[in-house]
Motif scaffolding. Structure first.
Motif, PDB file in Angstrom:
ATOM      1  N   ASN A 112       0.823  -1.209   0.000  1.00 50.64           N
ATOM      2  CA  ASN A 112       0.000   0.000   0.000  1.00 50.64           C
ATOM      3  C   ASN A 112       0.854   1.256   0.000  1.00 50.64           C
ATOM      4  OD1 ASN A 112      -2.351  -1.447  -0.113  1.00 50.64           O
ATOM      5  ND2 ASN A 112      -2.927  -1.137   2.032  1.00 50.64           N
ATOM      6  N   CYS A 113       1.908   1.285   0.802  1.00 51.08           N
ATOM      7  CA  CYS A 113       2.789   2.458   0.817  1.00 51.08           C
ATOM      8  C   CYS A 113       3.413   2.686  -0.554  1.00 51.08           C
ATOM      9  CB  CYS A 113       3.874   2.295   1.872  1.00 51.08           C
ATOM     10  SG  CYS A 113       3.320   2.571   3.577  1.00 51.08           S
ATOM     11  N   LYS A 114       3.845   1.608  -1.197  1.00 46.69           N
ATOM     12  CA  LYS A 114       4.485   1.743  -2.507  1.00 46.69           C
ATOM     13  C   LYS A 114       3.501   2.231  -3.570  1.00 46.69           C
ATOM     14  CE  LYS A 114       8.148  -1.607  -1.614  1.00 46.69           C
ATOM     15  NZ  LYS A 114       8.736  -2.924  -1.959  1.00 46.69           N
ATOM     16  N   GLU A 115       2.204   2.022  -3.332  1.00 47.91           N
ATOM     17  CA  GLU A 115       1.177   2.522  -4.250  1.00 47.91           C
ATOM     18  C   GLU A 115       0.659   3.896  -3.838  1.00 47.91           C
ATOM     19  OE1 GLU A 115      -1.791  -0.541  -4.373  1.00 47.91           O
ATOM     20  OE2 GLU A 115      -0.559  -1.882  -5.608  1.00 47.91           O
ATOM     21  N   GLY A 116       1.263   4.509  -2.808  1.00 47.95           N
ATOM     22  CA  GLY A 116       0.848   5.832  -2.360  1.00 47.95           C
ATOM     23  C   GLY A 116      -0.333   5.830  -1.413  1.00 47.95           C
ATOM     24  N   LYS A 117      -0.724   4.665  -0.928  1.00 51.54           N
ATOM     25  CA  LYS A 117      -1.869   4.554  -0.018  1.00 51.54           C
ATOM     26  C   LYS A 117      -1.371   4.559   1.424  1.00 51.54           C
ATOM     27  CE  LYS A 117      -4.199   1.690  -3.478  1.00 51.54           C
ATOM     28  NZ  LYS A 117      -4.675   0.306  -3.791  1.00 51.54           N
ATOM     29  N   THR A 118      -0.724   5.648   1.816  1.00 53.68           N
ATOM     30  CA  THR A 118      -0.062   5.694   3.116  1.00 53.68           C
ATOM     31  C   THR A 118      -1.026   5.775   4.285  1.00 53.68           C
ATOM     32  OG1 THR A 118       0.201   8.083   2.841  1.00 53.68           O
ATOM     33  CG2 THR A 118       2.056   6.692   2.189  1.00 53.68           C
ATOM     34  N   GLY A 119      -2.297   6.043   4.013  1.00 49.88           N
ATOM     35  CA  GLY A 119      -3.288   6.046   5.093  1.00 49.88           C
ATOM     36  C   GLY A 119      -3.692   4.650   5.517  1.00 49.88           C
TER      37      GLY A 119
END
Length: 407
Positions: A112-119
């Motif tokens: 998720n972080c690597k896809e920009g979904k840091t929430g």
């Protein structure tokens, strides 16, 4: 050893400033810390001297007793600070850097972080995707309404300001980058706001006002803000918004008076689960009111951004369904109109660098829009009480007296 002080939740309507342990690069046991996170080592973390830390409407939900937050929880997820210690795994952040801290904690390593979904980071909260400082059911990372705080995964999480003196000069604007400015911007972006859009924002609290500023920044032709609170509506008008007092009736009627049509292109829910009714029902809590209203007044094919908080556990819910986050939504309306909905934590890192640049280059004055009001750490309990009364202010706590202008 108590070398730190911070704001702690002590039960419904009670917060106090307590002595705390000085943070280390490990997550120690304490109120709200998930057992699987106890002892978690953070060589990738830093210790921040907190320069500013803000009171958020999400904090108020806990302080009102509307969540399952434990007594003693250290509050605060809106943090700006100066690095005073770095862990052995920190490569790029240096002692002396002044940085904004995204309220959502992210590892930078998971899918998720690597896809920009840091929430919705998968590695920081054993209970569910996503985490935050000083918040119930978020893994137990200690809050930042304190003199010092530990930030994990510092190279990934921290937004370093390019110039210290410039940052301190604009600190009241830059402090909003940790949460409400990106959150309001996310609400506007996910609502599909673009140049020429007509926009309705439900809620004139700080996040609603930030969403209104963001809609203007994105080029909206008309921004309309609805609320029950006259002072907050006046604050929205102070920077060019149209306003609607929803205690006077259905906002759709007033929208038609303003725009000539009873609908808008885009809508934002900046209220959340403690919503109240409209018109004659305005005094009663009705948690689905805003969402159902937005489905009615958003044009077919439009979008609704929902930065307002909804929870899965609300001890003060109006009925048994509301206590577990189950609301009576007119989903058929949304389906029939092909509406799009975006919920959840704002992925702050998606927006905060660009919004920082807008602040540093004088393209936006977010502190003025939300009426930033500086208070000392010792005045935090009074700030919570005043904010809960509905004042049109965004309280900024200055633990070390570095901002100046403390009320």
């Amino acid at each position: 050893m108590a070398d730190n002080r911070g704001v702690t939740y002590q039960g419904p309507a009670r917060v106090e400033v307590s002595d705390l342990d000085y943070p280390g690069l490990v997550l120690r046991d304490g109120p709200g810390v998930h057992p699987d996170n106890v002892g978690r080592e953070c060589p990738h973390g830093v210790i921040l001297k907190v320069l500013t830390t803000n009171i958020c409407g999400s904090d108020q939900h806990m302080v009102r007793g509307r969540t399952t937050a434990p007594h003693g929880l250290v509050l605060g997820h809106e943090i700006t600070g100066e690095v005073v210690e770095t862990g052995p795994g920190v490569e790029f952040i240096k002692v002396g850097d002044v940085c904004s801290v995204p309220f959502n904690i992210a590892c930078g390593r998971c899918r998720n972080c690597k896809e920009g979904k840091t929430g919705i980071c998968l590695n920081v909260n054993p209970d569910r995707p996503g985490s935050a400082y000083g918040y119930v059911d978020m893994g137990g990372w200690v809050g930042g309404q304190a003199e010092y705080v530990m930030v994990p995964y510092a190279d990934w999480n921290l937004l370093r300001f390019p110039d210290r003196e410039q940052a301190l000069a604009k600190i009241l604007d830059l402090t909003m980058l940790s949460d409400i400015f990106p959150t309001g911007y996310h609400g506007a972006v996910t609502a599909g706001v673009r140049p020429g859009s007509t926009v309705y924002i439900a809620g004139a609290g700080p996040v609603g006002l930030a969403a209104a500023v963001s809609a203007q920044l994105l080029g909206a032709a008309a921004v309309i803000v609805g609320d029950l609170n006259a002072d907050r509506l006046a604050q929205a008008r102070s920077f060019g918004c149209e306003t609607i007092d929803v205690s006077q009736g259905d906002p759709q009627d007033r929208i038609e008076q303003i725009l000539g049509v009873p609908e808008v292109d885009a809508a934002v829910d900046a209220v959340g689960f403690e919503a109240r009714g409209h018109g004659a029902g305005a005094a009663k809590e009705a948690p689905a009111t805003v969402l159902n209203s937005l489905m009615s007044l958003t044009a077919a094919g439009g979008s609704i951004g929902i930065p307002g908080l909804y929870v899965t556990g609300d001890p003060g819910g109006v009925d048994e369904s509301a206590k577990v986050g189950s609301l009576s939504l007119s989903l058929g309306t949304g389906w029939a109109k092909s509406l799009s909905f975006t919920t959840g934590q704002c992925p702050v890192m998606r927006y905060h660098h660009g919004l920082m640049q807008a602040i540093l280059h004088d393209k936006v004055q977010i502190a003025k829009a939300v009426n930033a009001t500086v208070i000392s750490l010792d005045d935090a309990p009074a700030g919570y009480a005043e904010f809960d009364s509905g004042v049109a202010r965004k309280y900024v706590i200055d633990p070390h007296g570095v901002v100046g202008g403390v009320r």
